[in-house]
Every structure is written in C-alpha cells, then in structure tokens.
Write a protein that holds these residues in place. Sequence first.
Motif, PDB file in Angstrom:
ATOM      1  N   MET A   8      28.329  -1.675  -3.553  1.00 32.07           N
ATOM      2  CA  MET A   8      28.432  -2.913  -4.328  1.00 32.07           C
ATOM      3  C   MET A   8      28.210  -4.087  -3.386  1.00 32.07           C
ATOM      4  N   LEU A   9      27.388  -5.035  -3.806  1.00 35.63           N
ATOM      5  CA  LEU A   9      27.157  -6.250  -3.023  1.00 35.63           C
ATOM      6  C   LEU A   9      27.571  -7.454  -3.864  1.00 35.63           C
ATOM      7  N   VAL A  10      28.644  -8.101  -3.456  1.00 39.03           N
ATOM      8  CA  VAL A  10      29.184  -9.252  -4.180  1.00 39.03           C
ATOM      9  C   VAL A  10      28.637 -10.514  -3.509  1.00 39.03           C
ATOM     10  N   ILE A  11      27.911 -11.317  -4.279  1.00 36.40           N
ATOM     11  CA  ILE A  11      27.219 -12.472  -3.719  1.00 36.40           C
ATOM     12  C   ILE A  11      27.906 -13.751  -4.173  1.00 36.40           C
ATOM     13  N   GLY A  12      28.355 -14.578  -3.230  1.00 38.23           N
ATOM     14  CA  GLY A  12      28.885 -15.873  -3.652  1.00 38.23           C
ATOM     15  C   GLY A  12      29.961 -16.435  -2.753  1.00 38.23           C
ATOM     16  N   ASP A  13      29.789 -17.711  -2.432  1.00 36.90           N
ATOM     17  CA  ASP A  13      30.761 -18.426  -1.611  1.00 36.90           C
ATOM     18  C   ASP A  13      32.165 -18.396  -2.197  1.00 36.90           C
ATOM     19  N   ARG A  43      30.417  -4.947  -0.145  1.00 41.33           N
ATOM     20  CA  ARG A  43      30.255  -6.079   0.776  1.00 41.33           C
ATOM     21  C   ARG A  43      30.275  -7.375   0.004  1.00 41.33           C
ATOM     22  N   MET A  44      30.815  -8.389   0.650  1.00 41.12           N
ATOM     23  CA  MET A  44      30.771  -9.729   0.088  1.00 41.12           C
ATOM     24  C   MET A  44      30.044 -10.632   1.049  1.00 41.12           C
ATOM     25  N   VAL A  45      29.036 -11.319   0.551  1.00 43.76           N
ATOM     26  CA  VAL A  45      28.252 -12.213   1.397  1.00 43.76           C
ATOM     27  C   VAL A  45      28.159 -13.577   0.722  1.00 43.76           C
ATOM     28  N   PRO A  46      27.934 -14.623   1.539  1.00 41.97           N
ATOM     29  CA  PRO A  46      27.851 -15.977   0.961  1.00 41.97           C
ATOM     30  C   PRO A  46      26.482 -16.240   0.322  1.00 41.97           C
ATOM     31  N   ASP A  47      26.347 -17.399  -0.291  1.00 38.60           N
ATOM     32  CA  ASP A  47      25.085 -17.815  -0.914  1.00 38.60           C
ATOM     33  C   ASP A  47      24.108 -18.293   0.148  1.00 38.60           C
ATOM     34  N   ILE A  48      23.767 -17.408   1.067  1.00 38.10           N
ATOM     35  CA  ILE A  48      22.817 -17.731   2.132  1.00 38.10           C
ATOM     36  C   ILE A  48      21.730 -16.668   2.087  1.00 38.10           C
ATOM     37  N   ALA A  49      20.485 -17.117   1.913  1.00 39.31           N
ATOM     38  CA  ALA A  49      19.389 -16.181   1.640  1.00 39.31           C
ATOM     39  C   ALA A  49      19.276 -15.083   2.697  1.00 39.31           C
ATOM     40  N   GLY A  50      19.305 -15.463   3.961  1.00 43.98           N
ATOM     41  CA  GLY A  50      19.140 -14.484   5.027  1.00 43.98           C
ATOM     42  C   GLY A  50      20.201 -13.396   4.985  1.00 43.98           C
ATOM     43  N   GLU A  51      21.428 -13.787   4.649  1.00 43.08           N
ATOM     44  CA  GLU A  51      22.526 -12.815   4.578  1.00 43.08           C
ATOM     45  C   GLU A  51      22.342 -11.851   3.416  1.00 43.08           C
ATOM     46  N   ILE A  52      21.916 -12.406   2.289  1.00 40.15           N
ATOM     47  CA  ILE A  52      21.746 -11.576   1.088  1.00 40.15           C
ATOM     48  C   ILE A  52      20.605 -10.579   1.300  1.00 40.15           C
ATOM     49  N   VAL A  53      19.497 -11.075   1.826  1.00 43.72           N
ATOM     50  CA  VAL A  53      18.321 -10.209   2.046  1.00 43.72           C
ATOM     51  C   VAL A  53      18.652  -9.102   3.042  1.00 43.72           C
ATOM     52  N   ALA A  54      19.306  -9.460   4.134  1.00 42.87           N
ATOM     53  CA  ALA A  54      19.642  -8.458   5.157  1.00 42.87           C
ATOM     54  C   ALA A  54      20.579  -7.399   4.591  1.00 42.87           C
ATOM     55  N   THR A  80      19.833 -15.324  -5.994  1.00 46.07           N
ATOM     56  CA  THR A  80      19.781 -13.865  -5.871  1.00 46.07           C
ATOM     57  C   THR A  80      18.409 -13.295  -6.233  1.00 46.07           C
ATOM     58  N   ALA A  81      17.803 -13.766  -7.325  1.00 39.49           N
ATOM     59  CA  ALA A  81      16.514 -13.188  -7.748  1.00 39.49           C
ATOM     60  C   ALA A  81      15.457 -13.402  -6.663  1.00 39.49           C
ATOM     61  N   ASP A  82      15.412 -14.589  -6.084  1.00 35.07           N
ATOM     62  CA  ASP A  82      14.453 -14.853  -5.004  1.00 35.07           C
ATOM     63  C   ASP A  82      14.733 -13.954  -3.798  1.00 35.07           C
ATOM     64  N   CYS A  83      16.001 -13.745  -3.516  1.00 35.35           N
ATOM     65  CA  CYS A  83      16.349 -12.891  -2.369  1.00 35.35           C
ATOM     66  C   CYS A  83      15.913 -11.442  -2.611  1.00 35.35           C
ATOM     67  N   MET A  84      16.016 -10.980  -3.834  1.00 28.82           N
ATOM     68  CA  MET A  84      15.592  -9.604  -4.128  1.00 28.82           C
ATOM     69  C   MET A  84      14.072  -9.481  -3.981  1.00 28.82           C
ATOM     70  N   ALA A  85      13.348 -10.489  -4.489  1.00 28.22           N
ATOM     71  CA  ALA A  85      11.895 -10.473  -4.312  1.00 28.22           C
ATOM     72  C   ALA A  85      11.546 -10.428  -2.830  1.00 28.22           C
ATOM     73  N   ALA A  86      12.251 -11.218  -2.030  1.00 30.10           N
ATOM     74  CA  ALA A  86      11.997 -11.241  -0.584  1.00 30.10           C
ATOM     75  C   ALA A  86      12.342  -9.898   0.049  1.00 30.10           C
ATOM     76  N   ALA A  87      13.470  -9.310  -0.366  1.00 34.91           N
ATOM     77  CA  ALA A  87      13.896  -8.033   0.221  1.00 34.91           C
ATOM     78  C   ALA A  87      12.890  -6.928  -0.080  1.00 34.91           C
ATOM     79  N   PHE A  88      12.255  -6.990  -1.252  1.00 34.31           N
ATOM     80  CA  PHE A  88      11.286  -5.962  -1.640  1.00 34.31           C
ATOM     81  C   PHE A  88       9.853  -6.367  -1.320  1.00 34.31           C
TER      82      PHE A  88
END
Lengths: 246, 246
Positions: A8-13, A43-54, A80-88
């Motif tokens: 589970m990846l929980v995204i949000g400050d 995992r819980m990560v903040p609203d930071i693109a690099g963190e979400i993508v990694a 989040t949607a942009d980060c998923m596009a970047a991750a893939f």
Amino acid sequence: MPNPTAAMLVIGDEILSGRTQDTNTPYLARVLAEKGIDLREARMVPDIAGEIVAAVKQLRARYTHVFTSGGIGPTHDDITADCMAAAFGVGIGVREDARAILATNYANPEVDLNPQRLRMARIPDGARLIDNPISKAPGFTIGNVHVMAGVPEIFRVMVDGLVPRLGGGRPLVSRSVRVNMPEGLLAAPLGEVAADHPKVVIGCYPFHQDGKPSANVVFRSEDEAALEAAAAALCARVGDKAAAPV
Amino acid sequence: MPNPTAAMLVIGDEILSGRTQDTNTPYLARVLAEKGIDLREARMVPDIAGEIVAAVKQLRARYTHVFTSGGIGPTHDDITADCMAAAFGVGIGVREDARAILATNYANPEVDLNPQRLRMARIPDGARLIDNPISKAPGFTIGNVHVMAGVPEIFRVMVDGLVPRLGGGRPLVSRSVRVNMPEGLLAAPLGEVAADHPKVVIGCYPFHQDGKPSANVVFRSEDEAALEAAAAALCARVGDKAAAPV
C-alpha cells in the motif's frame, strides 16, 4: 502456489503531518486478507513527485500489486496521476470516457467541468478505469498499480469494486486467544507453540485491564487446521489463564 | 540550514493485518513538527527479519533520523533488537545497565527476570538507552536509529524523553482555513495562491457537511509571515466562503 503479494502506498502531506489518521491501509488489509492477497508493506510519502515516483517504481517491482490512495482530486497538490505516468514512462491526457463519467456528476457539465475538475479525467495511457460511484472521478489501474482516492468512503468503494476482479489466493484465517497472564510469563510457552507450528504466524499483544496484565495472542495462517492446532496447544499449556476469544 | 529529516518505521504484523491502527506515526509526526524535524516517510513492515533489516538500512542512509516502533518485548515475535544489530553489523547481548533497569520492574527479579524477559535487556553494542518510565524495558538509539516500543503509551513517553535531546530546526507552523465551496471551484484560486507562495505548502482536504461541499485548506511553512500572507491571499480570493478556521 504462494499467495499474491501487495504493498500500500499512501500519498499525502496530511498523513505525515499527523493531521489525518490513515484508515485506508487497515481497510485494505482486511479486504486483501479475505481475498488471499498478502499485504507485505505500507508506505506513506508526501506530495512530492520524486518521492511518489521512486516509491511506486520500487514497490511495483517487488510485489504482485501496489495500491495507492490520495492525490487524484482537482487541486494543485493532486499530482498522483502525473507521477504514475512518469513512473511507467507513458503519456497522460484527458481521456474521453473518463470525462464522460465525470460529467455525470454535474448539473451543467459545459460550465461546471472547469479546467481544474477536468484534471480528474487525466488518465495515463493504457490504464483501466476504476469505478467511483460516489463522486464519479475515476481511479485507474496501470500495470500492477491501482490508483485510488484518499477520501476514505471513496477509497473503500473503489477497493470493493476492484479487488473482486483480482486473482486471489488462500485467505488468511485468524483467531485470537486472550491469556490473562503477564507477557513475560506467557513468552516461554508461546515460544514453544510457535516453534511447533511453523505454518502459523503468532503475534502477542500485551495490554492491561483493571491494572492486571493480559495479552491477546493472534494466530494467523492459510491453513485453518494448523491454526486450530496451535491455538489448542497454547490453551493446553496455559490452562485456565486462557480466557474467551476476543 | 535545512531542517533535519526523519522516517518512521512501524514494525509488526498486527498493523499490516489491519487488526491494529497505527497511532504512533501521527503522534511522532506532531512532536517532530514542533521540533523542526521534517517527517518525510513512514513505512510499515511485518515481523520478518530480512524486511526489517532492509528497511532500516535504506531509511537510515537517507534521513537524519529513523524512529521505529514495535518488536522489543519478551516474546518470540520480538526481533527488532536483533535486526538492528544485524543492520549495523554489531554484536548484541544482555547489557548490565539494561538488566538493572529492567529488574526494578519486578518484585523478585532473581525469579521474575526469566530468560524471556531478559530478552528485553539485549541491546546492540554501542547503543544508548532510551528511558521507559512505564514498564522499564528500555528502548535504545544506535547510530541515527531510535528504537522504541509499539504499545502507544510507552512509545509516547519514549518519544517525549528522546526528542528534546535531538537537534531541531525551524518548527513547522500550520494553519487551516475552512472554505465552504466545492473543491472543484476552489481549485483555481487555490492554485494561484500556491503558485504565489512557494515557501508555503498548501493542502486541500474536501469533505461534506449536511450534504454541502466544503474543504479544509491547510497551510504549512517554517515561515509564519509567509503562511499568514498565503492564508490572507486565499481569504481575499474566496470572500465570504471562507469560514472560521477549523
């Protein structure tokens, strides 16, 4: 065959600031346990693109499924949607079917569906939509990653719609036995039972009630007979200290 | 100078099974925010040695501090201390000062301090003890990793004793403004405010009350004047839709 695994990846400050309690992970955990998908990490990560993508890259390489919550609304912090596009490594844009679904949520879509709300119809290329019967804005599955809303009521209906279409395994069965003795005295017999029953995962959670020490012993296994045998073995060892299951 | 950073590592099957809600992370988050230490990530891993060791190695390389909760009791599933020794490549054994502290918790330590309870005095070489005024069994700091109990009351007193002795930074100040309008209409003015105030992190958390859409907008910054300016800018843009702070 071993069960499918999940993270589970929980995204949000708001989670990492301590402002909001994450209730989505426990909900998902219970649904997956019934389905026979083993939740191995959260995992819980903040609203930071690099963190979400990694995080999503690391988790999706490791587990059968990754479930995410948060960051798919209309505001500037919903990335989040942009980060998923970047991750893939795929493109992203407003998708017509997503826009049509979203439009059903508004009385006057031509006006109401402003550029900010339209962000919620931006879907990475190749994704499959996840239904949101509450506020319409869809989640999506891309590869083995399932992207859902952070608002708990919406997260739950998305999970309830999604999980039945995933392949499952042997559900994890659990049973609790309350033992009215200090954990430090329970530890020896419990250790023997754990060693004798390798197919059963046994956790011990101490607490005090009316000033008296007790512990909940939780047995978990895919094999119900093994679980019952382990619970019976503990009860035999601790005698009348074992109280009714809690 | 940027603030110190931190990660939280929650250890225990009971969290990933959905049986227990993790309240330690939100507590730590609030304490660290006041101290000016930025909590950047939280992870939950099961009681599996390889997972714990891998997570702590990854996190301690990345953040100023790692805080852990869980797995330091007397039972077979309490493997955190051994995992920390493995992660740091040091030995571990019963330490005399830890044993002496633990002994104060028992009426008859010679008898009561059985081999299982003595496990709680096993401390990795080179660690510094963390005080546990409730049940005595100490936590410890090794390198930049702070190992604490999972039971929330004990976790909290350990944090309260530990954090004041850590170096801090500029505390994060936060302020919430409730805006009584749909998030999809608030998104445009809010995006402008966010773009105009780069030193302020702004989150938007929608909810419904009596069927009417509202949102809590949370401003967070190390710079209180910047925070107030951002909040004022939003209030000016949304006019009488801004309700009392929540």
